[in-house]
Design a protein around this motif. Structure first.
Motif, PDB file in Angstrom:
ATOM      1  N   THR A  14       0.816  -1.219   0.000  1.00 17.21           N
ATOM      2  CA  THR A  14       0.000   0.000   0.000  1.00 17.21           C
ATOM      3  C   THR A  14       0.847   1.265   0.000  1.00 17.21           C
ATOM      4  O   THR A  14       0.308   2.367  -0.077  1.00 17.21           O
TER       5      THR A  14
ATOM      6  N   SER B  83      -4.277   4.815  -8.497  1.00 21.55           N
ATOM      7  CA  SER B  83      -4.291   6.202  -8.023  1.00 21.55           C
ATOM      8  C   SER B  83      -3.331   6.404  -6.854  1.00 21.55           C
ATOM      9  O   SER B  83      -3.169   5.535  -5.990  1.00 21.55           O
TER      10      SER B  83
ATOM     11  N   GLU C 132      -4.473   7.392  -3.061  1.00 24.09           N
ATOM     12  CA  GLU C 132      -5.606   6.611  -2.586  1.00 24.09           C
ATOM     13  C   GLU C 132      -5.332   5.107  -2.553  1.00 24.09           C
ATOM     14  O   GLU C 132      -5.672   4.417  -1.585  1.00 24.09           O
ATOM     15  N   GLU C 133      -4.691   4.587  -3.606  1.00 23.67           N
ATOM     16  CA  GLU C 133      -4.396   3.156  -3.651  1.00 23.67           C
ATOM     17  C   GLU C 133      -2.940   2.852  -3.321  1.00 23.67           C
ATOM     18  O   GLU C 133      -2.629   1.734  -2.880  1.00 23.67           O
TER      19      GLU C 133
ATOM     20  N   SER D 197       0.508   4.937  -1.604  1.00 17.95           N
ATOM     21  CA  SER D 197       1.228   6.113  -1.115  1.00 17.95           C
ATOM     22  C   SER D 197       2.688   6.022  -1.543  1.00 17.95           C
ATOM     23  O   SER D 197       3.256   4.923  -1.582  1.00 17.95           O
TER      24      SER D 197
ATOM     25  N   ASP E 144       1.440  15.690  -0.511  1.00 15.40           N
ATOM     26  CA  ASP E 144       0.141  15.093  -0.852  1.00 15.40           C
ATOM     27  C   ASP E 144       0.198  13.649  -1.310  1.00 15.40           C
ATOM     28  O   ASP E 144      -0.852  13.067  -1.614  1.00 15.40           O
ATOM     29  N   SER E 145       1.362  13.040  -1.390  1.00 15.08           N
ATOM     30  CA  SER E 145       1.462  11.724  -2.021  1.00 15.08           C
ATOM     31  C   SER E 145       1.286  10.553  -1.056  1.00 15.08           C
ATOM     32  O   SER E 145       1.486   9.399  -1.436  1.00 15.08           O
TER      33      SER E 145
ATOM     34  N   ALA F 151      -1.495   8.884   1.825  1.00 17.69           N
ATOM     35  CA  ALA F 151      -2.827   8.900   2.436  1.00 17.69           C
ATOM     36  C   ALA F 151      -2.878   7.861   3.546  1.00 17.69           C
ATOM     37  O   ALA F 151      -2.111   6.891   3.540  1.00 17.69           O
TER      38      ALA F 151
ATOM     39  N   HIS G 278      -3.968   4.684   5.359  1.00 18.09           N
ATOM     40  CA  HIS G 278      -4.485   3.403   4.854  1.00 18.09           C
ATOM     41  C   HIS G 278      -5.623   2.925   5.738  1.00 18.09           C
ATOM     42  O   HIS G 278      -5.509   2.853   6.961  1.00 18.09           O
ATOM     43  N   LYS G 279      -6.720   2.596   5.087  1.00 18.77           N
ATOM     44  CA  LYS G 279      -7.891   2.097   5.813  1.00 18.77           C
ATOM     45  C   LYS G 279      -7.944   0.585   5.661  1.00 18.77           C
ATOM     46  O   LYS G 279      -8.104   0.057   4.571  1.00 18.77           O
TER      47      LYS G 279
END
Length: 335
Positions: free
Chosen positions: A241, A264, A267-268, A270, A328-329, A331, A333-334
């Motif tokens: 991820t 992406s 989102e997908e 980092s 910004d690169s 996110a 992780h959920k």
């Protein structure tokens, strides 16, 4: 076109030796009478003689020239001076050297014999070597007899060689800690080798990412080869991820590959780089990276060269701190 004025012609007209006229031109007048100096200077002005800058510099005991040699490594694919890290380093060195009253000359080569020849041709006051990771600096020092400093060298320390580096391990550690805090547990490490500074950066990452899994991709040193390699290993990449590339260039290139594949960022996947070069702000998304101060390293280089030239000891190694620059690169992780 006006005929070029030669020192031999001036000497013949004045009834002096060419050595005397040359010494006046180059400011070596201690053993020449004031009357002779005035005669020579008057004729120089009358004939509008302009000495070459190279000749003036070479005639002085201190040329004020600092040579900067960049390793023409195969990974640059013949474009060493276009590399973001190299160009940022050269830009910082140029301003630091000019401020200290020095001239900068640049050489790109992979051959140590060329380094020695470059130094001797121009009677240099010192040198800065970039990108030579595991070469034999000790032999070079013995043969050149001029002070030099090294960027990111890996060698046994010696009082005559100053190694200016950064805290590569801590930079990688900061990235590992950050990605872990953002919920990532599987990451891919991207480098073209597993030695020197890249090894330190990846070791630091693993220390900060201590309870996560880090897959290592040793990529080819040419761009086309890297893209093929990514395509062949897309399964390993998508099992992660997050990605940590040991340079901003590789990080930006990797992001471009992902987006071409419809993956992406962030989102997908980092992505984090290293160096904080100018391209970090121009990427989309803007690249999170590890920042290093090129200006401060350049100032350290100038100070060290001055001390070495004066015969003073300098620290065997100086490591600049680094800091994570969040953009910004990346996110969260959920799971």
């Amino acid at each position: 076109m006006a005929q070029r004025v030669r020192i031999a012609d001036l000497a013949e007209e004045l009834g002096l030796s060419t050595a005397t006229v040359s010494n006046v031109i180059h400011g070596k007048t201690k053993k020449i009478s004031d009357e002779t100096v005035k005669r020579v200077q008057a004729l120089l002005e009358e004939r509008q003689y302009i000495p070459s800058m190279a000749g003036l510099l070479l005639a002085r005991n201190d040329s004020r020239i600092i040579g900067v040699v960049v390793n023409n490594h195969e990974k640059y694919e013949g474009r060493a001076l276009e590399d973001a890290f190299v160009s940022a380093s050269l830009n910082a060195l140029l301003f630091a050297l000019e401020k200290a009253g020095y001239f900068m000359m640049i050489k790109v080569t992979r051959e140590w014999s060329e380094v020695e020849r470059f130094a001797s041709m121009w009677n240099m006051d010192g040198m800065v070597l970039l990108g030579f990771c595991d070469s034999d600096y000790e032999k070079l020092r013995e043969r050149m007899h001029i002070p030099f400093v090294v960027y990111d060298g890996f060698f046994e320390t010696d009082r005559s060689i100053c190694n200016l580096t950064i805290d590569n391990f801590d930079g990688g550690r900061q990235v590992g800690v950050y990605l872990r805090e953002m919920g990532h547990r599987r990451a891919v490490l991207i480098s073209d080798n597993g030695v020197c500074m890249d090894a330190e950066r990846m070791a630091g990452f693993r220390a900060g990412f201590f309870d996560g899994e880090a897959d290592y991709l040793e990529v080819p040193m040419n761009r086309e080869g890297r893209y093929s390699f990514y395509r062949e290993n897309i399964g390993r990449i998508q099992a992660c991820t997050a990605a940590f590339a040991v340079s901003d260039v590789y990080a930006a290139e990797f992001m471009h590959f992902l987006m071409e594949r419809g993956i992406s960022v962030p989102e997908e996947m980092s992505v984090v780089g290293f160096d904080d070069n100018a391209l970090c702000e121009s990427c989309f998304p803007r690249l999170t990276t590890v920042g290093q101060d090129a200006g401060e390293r350049a100032r350290m280089a100038v100070r060290a060269l001055k001390e070495l030239r004066a015969g003073n000891a300098v620290p065997k190694a100086e490591a600049l701190p680094v800091n994570l620059i969040i953009r910004d690169s990346v996110a969260r992780h959920k799971r």
